[in-house]
Design a protein around this motif. Structure first.
Motif, PDB file in Angstrom:
ATOM      1  N   GLN A 147      10.229  -0.715 -12.244  1.00 50.97           N
ATOM      2  CA  GLN A 147       8.888   0.461 -11.564  1.00 50.97           C
ATOM      3  C   GLN A 147       7.910   0.041 -11.560  1.00 50.97           C
ATOM      4  OE1 GLN A 147       8.709   1.528 -16.386  1.00 50.97           O
ATOM      5  NE2 GLN A 147      10.092   3.514 -15.402  1.00 50.97           N
ATOM      6  N   LEU A 148       7.569  -0.799 -10.913  1.00 50.38           N
ATOM      7  CA  LEU A 148       6.370  -1.905 -10.628  1.00 50.38           C
ATOM      8  C   LEU A 148       5.745  -1.318  -9.340  1.00 50.38           C
ATOM      9  CD1 LEU A 148       6.392  -5.910 -11.663  1.00 50.38           C
ATOM     10  CD2 LEU A 148       4.637  -3.936 -11.730  1.00 50.38           C
ATOM     11  N   HIS A 149       6.783  -1.308  -8.308  1.00 53.16           N
ATOM     12  CA  HIS A 149       6.597  -0.157  -6.660  1.00 53.16           C
ATOM     13  C   HIS A 149       5.854   1.227  -6.887  1.00 53.16           C
ATOM     14  CE1 HIS A 149       6.440  -1.702  -3.078  1.00 53.16           C
ATOM     15  NE2 HIS A 149       6.792  -0.531  -2.736  1.00 53.16           N
ATOM     16  N   ASN A 327      -4.313   4.886  10.006  1.00 50.40           N
ATOM     17  CA  ASN A 327      -4.447   3.599   9.163  1.00 50.40           C
ATOM     18  C   ASN A 327      -4.097   3.734   8.078  1.00 50.40           C
ATOM     19  OD1 ASN A 327      -5.669   0.917  10.199  1.00 50.40           O
ATOM     20  ND2 ASN A 327      -6.765   1.692   8.471  1.00 50.40           N
ATOM     21  N   GLY A 328      -4.470   4.214   7.752  1.00 49.21           N
ATOM     22  CA  GLY A 328      -4.253   4.661   5.940  1.00 49.21           C
ATOM     23  C   GLY A 328      -3.339   4.869   5.664  1.00 49.21           C
ATOM     24  N   PHE A 329      -3.045   5.388   6.236  1.00 50.77           N
ATOM     25  CA  PHE A 329      -1.155   4.920   5.132  1.00 50.77           C
ATOM     26  C   PHE A 329      -0.802   3.616   5.589  1.00 50.77           C
ATOM     27  CE2 PHE A 329       3.647   5.114   6.261  1.00 50.77           C
ATOM     28  CZ  PHE A 329       4.089   6.253   5.656  1.00 50.77           C
ATOM     29  N   ALA A 330      -0.440   3.507   6.450  1.00 49.48           N
ATOM     30  CA  ALA A 330      -0.217   1.875   6.947  1.00 49.48           C
ATOM     31  C   ALA A 330      -0.856   0.708   5.513  1.00 49.48           C
ATOM     32  CB  ALA A 330      -0.623   0.989   8.171  1.00 49.48           C
ATOM     33  N   THR A 331      -2.532   0.948   5.700  1.00 53.14           N
ATOM     34  CA  THR A 331      -3.374   0.121   4.862  1.00 53.14           C
ATOM     35  C   THR A 331      -1.697   0.421   3.049  1.00 53.14           C
ATOM     36  OG1 THR A 331      -4.617   0.037   6.541  1.00 53.14           O
ATOM     37  CG2 THR A 331      -5.049  -1.084   3.548  1.00 53.14           C
ATOM     38  N   THR A 332      -2.433   1.741   2.965  1.00 47.88           N
ATOM     39  CA  THR A 332      -1.711   1.753   1.708  1.00 47.88           C
ATOM     40  C   THR A 332      -0.095   0.969   1.843  1.00 47.88           C
ATOM     41  OG1 THR A 332      -2.989   3.229   1.541  1.00 47.88           O
ATOM     42  CG2 THR A 332      -1.144   2.897  -0.377  1.00 47.88           C
ATOM     43  N   LEU A 333       0.723   0.799   2.350  1.00 45.07           N
ATOM     44  CA  LEU A 333       1.703   0.281   2.333  1.00 45.07           C
ATOM     45  C   LEU A 333       1.505  -1.061   2.167  1.00 45.07           C
ATOM     46  CD1 LEU A 333       5.208   1.075   2.706  1.00 45.07           C
ATOM     47  CD2 LEU A 333       4.802   1.351   5.872  1.00 45.07           C
ATOM     48  N   TRP A 334       1.022  -2.037   3.257  1.00 41.44           N
ATOM     49  CA  TRP A 334       1.060  -2.899   2.619  1.00 41.44           C
ATOM     50  C   TRP A 334       0.385  -3.730   2.067  1.00 41.44           C
ATOM     51  CZ3 TRP A 334      -2.752  -6.551   3.495  1.00 41.44           C
ATOM     52  CH2 TRP A 334      -4.207  -6.096   3.793  1.00 41.44           C
ATOM     53  N   SER A 335      -1.165  -2.909   1.125  1.00 38.93           N
ATOM     54  CA  SER A 335      -1.609  -3.369   0.005  1.00 38.93           C
ATOM     55  C   SER A 335      -0.240  -3.011  -1.073  1.00 38.93           C
ATOM     56  CB  SER A 335      -1.918  -2.549  -0.146  1.00 38.93           C
ATOM     57  OG  SER A 335      -3.152  -1.995   0.770  1.00 38.93           O
ATOM     58  N   VAL A 336       0.540  -1.760  -1.165  1.00 37.06           N
ATOM     59  CA  VAL A 336       1.453  -1.315  -2.293  1.00 37.06           C
ATOM     60  C   VAL A 336       2.202  -2.322  -2.609  1.00 37.06           C
ATOM     61  CG1 VAL A 336       2.708  -0.830  -3.801  1.00 37.06           C
ATOM     62  CG2 VAL A 336       0.626   0.782  -2.741  1.00 37.06           C
ATOM     63  N   THR A 338       2.437  -6.061  -1.336  1.00 41.73           N
ATOM     64  CA  THR A 338       1.642  -6.936  -1.757  1.00 41.73           C
ATOM     65  C   THR A 338       1.245  -7.529  -3.064  1.00 41.73           C
ATOM     66  OG1 THR A 338      -0.335  -6.884  -0.778  1.00 41.73           O
ATOM     67  CG2 THR A 338       1.025  -7.802   0.825  1.00 41.73           C
ATOM     68  N   VAL A 339       0.828  -6.124  -3.463  1.00 40.46           N
ATOM     69  CA  VAL A 339       0.553  -6.526  -4.823  1.00 40.46           C
ATOM     70  C   VAL A 339       1.715  -6.654  -5.910  1.00 40.46           C
ATOM     71  CG1 VAL A 339      -0.653  -4.662  -7.535  1.00 40.46           C
ATOM     72  CG2 VAL A 339      -2.092  -5.012  -5.035  1.00 40.46           C
ATOM     73  N   SER A 340       2.355  -5.282  -5.778  1.00 44.70           N
ATOM     74  CA  SER A 340       3.880  -5.575  -6.677  1.00 44.70           C
ATOM     75  C   SER A 340       4.981  -7.398  -6.166  1.00 44.70           C
ATOM     76  CB  SER A 340       4.561  -4.160  -5.644  1.00 44.70           C
ATOM     77  OG  SER A 340       4.428  -3.509  -5.714  1.00 44.70           O
ATOM     78  N   LEU A 341       4.364  -7.760  -5.007  1.00 44.06           N
ATOM     79  CA  LEU A 341       5.135  -9.176  -4.873  1.00 44.06           C
ATOM     80  C   LEU A 341       4.586  -9.527  -5.935  1.00 44.06           C
ATOM     81  CD1 LEU A 341       5.961  -8.946  -0.999  1.00 44.06           C
ATOM     82  CD2 LEU A 341       7.479  -9.330  -3.207  1.00 44.06           C
ATOM     83  N   ARG A 342       3.244 -10.360  -6.017  1.00 46.53           N
ATOM     84  CA  ARG A 342       1.848 -10.871  -6.696  1.00 46.53           C
ATOM     85  C   ARG A 342       2.923  -9.846  -8.459  1.00 46.53           C
ATOM     86  NH1 ARG A 342      -2.142  -9.039  -4.358  1.00 46.53           N
ATOM     87  NH2 ARG A 342      -3.354  -7.904  -6.029  1.00 46.53           N
ATOM     88  N   GLN A 343       2.371  -9.246  -9.284  1.00 42.58           N
ATOM     89  CA  GLN A 343       3.108  -8.922 -10.204  1.00 42.58           C
ATOM     90  C   GLN A 343       4.275  -9.179 -10.811  1.00 42.58           C
ATOM     91  OE1 GLN A 343       2.385  -4.490 -10.077  1.00 42.58           O
ATOM     92  NE2 GLN A 343       0.320  -5.032 -10.757  1.00 42.58           N
TER      93      GLN A 343
END
Length: 415
Positions: A147-149, A327-336, A338-343
């Motif tokens: 469920q992380l992503h 830009n907001g769409f693209a930034t949120t996509l890659w931010s989520v 990377t966070v999920s990969l780290r977690q």
């Protein structure tokens, strides 16, 4: 062992599984807090430009707001790994409520200037460093790995909705009525968030002998340094956030001075970025399930480069708002992603420290980005900041491309 293709294999049942009640308490706390943050984010630049039209002084306030990420991220990570994370969450929000309440009183009395705004921004961000680090570390304690992503996407969606869609128009309207009003409302939002967070379930705090903070921090740094993909993404994030702030610090000047947007219109303009961010947070899990985590990340990063170059040439507020939205769409996509990969990759007992190292690398250059943006606008003109930032982002992406492509190839068998 961490598999970068693992998120790619999510089943449809994982997308439909209900998130637990404890997670939704965190979500509602974030919703309340981020609406207040959005109100604050619209009011601060408006108050700043009311006090000065000097782009360098405008950038100083922004730089002070981001400086704690450079100075305090590492010790905050060690604190999160050795203290009650829920306690850190609600106490940091309560302290933020007190700081912004004092600022509201000073503004109401007409006794605040650029220095006072900078100090307020620094204090709020110092608390936010602790809050953000603890929040990222808490999410995996509340939801399953599958469920992380989706959980992270929902967090980013509500953050974007509050900070950029709901909050800014309210902040602009309140500021037009009285400069102190948006700051008072922000104080109330922090207090409400703290009350919700205090009821979250606690995770037992590890007992036993604890190494000195310096040793604990070094352990997190070494772990990240040994992880090729995550350290590359951390470096890429550092450049991207530097460039984001380089452009973003001038957006209030681009909108109000170059494109002649009103104070109320400025808040509505920021809502364009929020609409894209909310959409990105809402659909990211399905995008990743469809094309894979790393392909989604790479596509979003390329889009960011192109959009930044175009923003500097925006002929009117409508085009600027649309570009900010994409830009907001693209930034949120890659931010989520990377966070999920780290977690997914970082061990529980190292989560706070590794997140803090990552955040320091990612956010630590933002104060310099603010100052650079102000200087570029002063020397080359307000429109120049975004294209310069886009060019730098493009160079960084080309440098990171071999690692990203290698990770994508390694993930193919897990599809």
């Amino acid at each position: 062992m961490f598999d970068p293709g693992k998120l790619r294999t999510m089943k449809q049942r994982d997308l439909k599984t209900k998130l637990p009640a404890a997670y939704w308490r965190l979500w509602w706390a974030s919703a309340v807090d981020n609406v207040g943050d959005g109100i604050f984010s619209a009011a601060v630049p408006l108050l700043t430009v009311a006090l000065t039209r000097d782009p360098v002084l405008v950038s100083v306030v922004s730089a002070a707001t981001y400086l704690p990420w450079l100075l305090l991220s590492l010790p905050a990570g060690a604190l999160v790994d050795r203290r009650d994370r829920v306690g850190l969450l609600w106490r940091s929000q309560a302290l933020q409520a007190a700081i912004v309440a004092v600022a509201a009183v000073l503004i109401g009395l007409g006794r605040i200037g650029i220095a006072g705004l900078a100090v307020t921004g620094f204090g709020l961000s110092a608390c936010e460093v602790v809050f953000a680090t603890a929040s990222l570390a808490v999410v995996p304690d509340l939801v399953s790995e599958a469920q992380l992503h989706r959980a992270n996407g929902s967090q980013y969606a509500i953050a974007s909705a509050g900070q950029l869609f709901v909050g800014p128009p309210i902040g602009s309207l309140l500021f037009a009525g009285a400069a102190a009003l948006p700051f008072g409302v922000d104080a109330v939002s922090f207090a409400g968030s703290a009350a919700l967070l205090a009821a979250l379930p606690r995770r037992p705090v590890p007992r036993g002998v604890r190494p000195p903070v310096r040793v604990a921090v070094a352990e997190g740094v070494r772990w990240l340094g040994r992880h090729r993909l995550l350290r590359t993404l951390a470096g890429l994030l550092a450049v991207n956030t530097f460039c984001y702030q380089l452009g973003n610090v001038t957006v209030v000047l681009l909108a109000t001075q170059t494109l002649h947007v009103s104070e109320r219109g400025y808040g509505v303009l920021l809502a364009g970025a929020a609409a894209g961010s909310v959409l990105g947070g809402t659909v990211n899990a399905r995008v990743v399930a469809k094309i894979g985590a790393l392909p989604a990340l790479l596509t979003a990063l390329i889009a960011n480069v192109v959009i930044f170059v175009l923003i500097g040439a925006s002929p009117n507020a409508v085009v600027l708002g649309a570009l900010l939205g994409v830009n907001g769409f693209a930034t949120t996509l890659w931010s989520v992603v990377t966070v999920s990969l780290r977690q997914q990759a970082v061990p529980t007992d190292l989560r706070g420290r590794v997140h803090s190292v990552y955040r320091m690398l990612g956010w630590g250059l933002m104060p310099l980005g603010s100052l650079a943006g102000g200087l570029i606008a002063d020397v080359l003109g307000i429109r120049a900041a975004y294209p310069v930032a886009g060019a730098v982002r493009g160079i960084a992406l080309v440098a990171a491309l071999p690692v990203l492509l290698s990770a994508m190839r390694a993930g193919k068998p897990a599809r």
